[in-house]
Design an enzyme around this catalytic site. Structure first.
Site, PDB file in Angstrom:
ATOM      1  N   SER A 115      -8.139  38.086  51.035  1.00  0.00           N
ATOM      2  CA  SER A 115      -8.541  38.050  51.500  1.00  0.00           C
ATOM      3  C   SER A 115      -8.400  38.828  52.711  1.00  0.00           C
ATOM      4  CB  SER A 115      -7.876  36.012  51.694  1.00  0.00           C
ATOM      5  OG  SER A 115      -8.133  35.394  53.121  1.00  0.00           O
ATOM      6  N   GLY A 116      -8.983  38.065  53.801  1.00  0.00           N
ATOM      7  CA  GLY A 116      -8.868  38.749  54.807  1.00  0.00           C
ATOM      8  C   GLY A 116      -8.410  40.176  55.401  1.00  0.00           C
ATOM      9  N   ASP A 128      -3.622  39.250  43.608  1.00  0.00           N
ATOM     10  CA  ASP A 128      -3.058  38.282  44.573  1.00  0.00           C
ATOM     11  C   ASP A 128      -2.687  37.583  43.767  1.00  0.00           C
ATOM     12  OD1 ASP A 128      -4.419  37.757  47.802  1.00  0.00           O
ATOM     13  OD2 ASP A 128      -3.548  36.011  46.521  1.00  0.00           O
ATOM     14  N   ASP A 147       2.244  37.591  41.843  1.00  0.00           N
ATOM     15  CA  ASP A 147       2.604  36.235  42.754  1.00  0.00           C
ATOM     16  C   ASP A 147       3.825  37.685  43.807  1.00  0.00           C
ATOM     17  OD1 ASP A 147       4.445  35.146  44.613  1.00  0.00           O
ATOM     18  OD2 ASP A 147       4.411  33.585  43.426  1.00  0.00           O
ATOM     19  N   VAL A 148       3.732  37.611  44.641  1.00  0.00           N
ATOM     20  CA  VAL A 148       4.344  39.718  45.288  1.00  0.00           C
ATOM     21  C   VAL A 148       5.933  38.326  44.804  1.00  0.00           C
ATOM     22  CG1 VAL A 148       3.167  40.310  46.512  1.00  0.00           C
ATOM     23  CG2 VAL A 148       4.091  38.626  47.037  1.00  0.00           C
ATOM     24  N   TYR A 184       8.715  33.733  60.752  1.00  0.00           N
ATOM     25  CA  TYR A 184       7.862  34.308  60.879  1.00  0.00           C
ATOM     26  C   TYR A 184       8.164  36.249  61.770  1.00  0.00           C
ATOM     27  CZ  TYR A 184       3.109  37.313  60.944  1.00  0.00           C
ATOM     28  OH  TYR A 184       1.739  38.124  60.613  1.00  0.00           O
ATOM     29  N   THR A 213      -9.157  36.114  60.505  1.00  0.00           N
ATOM     30  CA  THR A 213      -8.859  36.052  59.431  1.00  0.00           C
ATOM     31  C   THR A 213      -8.844  35.174  58.430  1.00  0.00           C
ATOM     32  OG1 THR A 213      -6.620  36.093  58.827  1.00  0.00           O
ATOM     33  CG2 THR A 213      -7.129  38.053  58.895  1.00  0.00           C
ATOM     34  N   PRO A 214      -8.411  34.547  57.008  1.00  0.00           N
ATOM     35  CA  PRO A 214      -8.376  32.915  57.601  1.00  0.00           C
ATOM     36  C   PRO A 214      -7.272  32.473  58.279  1.00  0.00           C
ATOM     37  CG  PRO A 214      -9.642  33.822  55.580  1.00  0.00           C
ATOM     38  CD  PRO A 214      -9.030  35.149  56.430  1.00  0.00           C
ATOM     39  N   ARG A 274      -6.912  31.887  61.162  1.00  0.00           N
ATOM     40  CA  ARG A 274      -7.580  30.859  61.943  1.00  0.00           C
ATOM     41  C   ARG A 274      -7.393  29.492  61.219  1.00  0.00           C
ATOM     42  NH1 ARG A 274     -13.229  30.628  63.754  1.00  0.00           N
ATOM     43  NH2 ARG A 274     -13.674  32.418  64.281  1.00  0.00           N
TER      44      ARG A 274
END
Ligand SMILES: NC(=O)c1ccc[n+]([C@@H]2O[C@H](COP(=O)([O-])OP(=O)(O)OC[C@H]3O[C@@H](n4cnc5c(N)ncnc54)[C@H](O)[C@@H]3O)[C@@H](O)[C@H]2O)c1
Length: 238
Positions: A17-18, A38, A55-56, A147, A180-181, A184
């Site tokens: 994505s993105g 991803d 999954d990171v 974040y 990006t999603p 958004r």
């Protein structure tokens, strides 16, 4: 400008994505081989590309994904860490739980460290790592404490990794809002007609490609803040 990325082997996390997906397209367009990683379903892409689930936040999953990509391509020249989540954006700190903080740090910080840890044995003298930071490492909006903290950590760990791995360049890009999603999901329809500057994922991909390329040879341990100058203004009244 020659970007010289043809025949390089690149691994991109957050590739579904993105910004990650834009990076995959941009590296493929330069003739690179790309491992797309991803935790969500990855789109079919034309070119020398391999899609791998990981999954990171899960160390074994990261190690397995890197093993799969290197088994297919035999080498790793560029690693791009785009996997990230924004977390509880807009939520006041008083309502933010420890679990929400931990979830953001697990993807945005631990995930980046695990990625580089397991890629490191494959990274040769002229390899490059580009991580996704954010302007949130430098400037803040309300309701984004986890974040912002996570992206500040990305800037710090970028320096630490550059020092840890002589010969491997490690940099991060720190864009302001990118359509990006993720954005958004956080900002919704505001992005249809924004009264603030917005980048496209392709803009960020070009910044990533530059940092990954030999053209950026002397740039190491740096955070490239790409925010249209929003953070540059002083309080001086002129
Ligand atoms: N969109 C913005 O405004 C903006 C601005 C600055 C920085 N960034 C950063 O850019 C990066 C990419 O963001 P985006 O806007 O393209 O978001 P996005 O949501 O469009 O894409 C993020 C991708 O990461 C994947 N991902 C999330 N958690 C994962 C995990 N645990 N393991 C594997 N994959 C995982 C998702 O499945 C998704 O495909 C993030 O690190 C983000 O913080 C985004």
């Amino acid at each position: 400008m020659r970007i010289d990325l043809a025949d390089r082997t690149v691994l991109v996390t957050g590739a579904a994505s993105g910004i990650g997906l834009a990076c995959v397209r941009a590296f493929l367009a330069e003739g690179a081989r790309v491992g797309m990683v991803d935790r969500n379903a990855l789109p079919d892409m034309a070119g020398d590309v391999l899609a791998v689930y990981a999954d990171v936040t899960d160390e074994q999953s990261v190690a397995d994904a890197i093993a799969t990509v290197t088994r297919r391509f035999g080498r790793l020249d560029v690693v791009v860490g785009c996997a990230g989540i924004s977390g509880p954006v807009g939520k006041p700190l008083a309502e933010t739980s420890a679990a929400e903080v931990a979830a953001v740090l697990a993807v945005n910080v631990t995930g980046q460290i695990l990625l580089v840890k397991h890629a490191q044995p494959w990274l040769a003298e002229d390899a490059a790592v580009v991580l996704l930071g954010s302007d949130s490492a430098f400037t803040a909006a309300p309701g984004m404490v986890p974040y912002c903290a996570s992206k500040g950590a990305v800037v710090a760990l970028t320096r630490a990794l550059a020092v840890e791995m002589p010969g491997v360049r490690v940099n991060c890009v720190c864009p302001s809002v990118v359509d990006t999603p993720m954005a958004r999901g956080d900002l919704g329809d505001v992005l249809d007609n924004p009264d603030f500057p917005v980048q496209a994922a392709d803009d960020v991909a070009r910044q990533v490609l530059f940092l990954a390329s030999p053209a950026a040879r002397p740039i190491n341990g740096q955070a490239v803040l790409a925010d249209f100058g929003m953070s540059a203004r002083s309080a001086f009244p002129a």
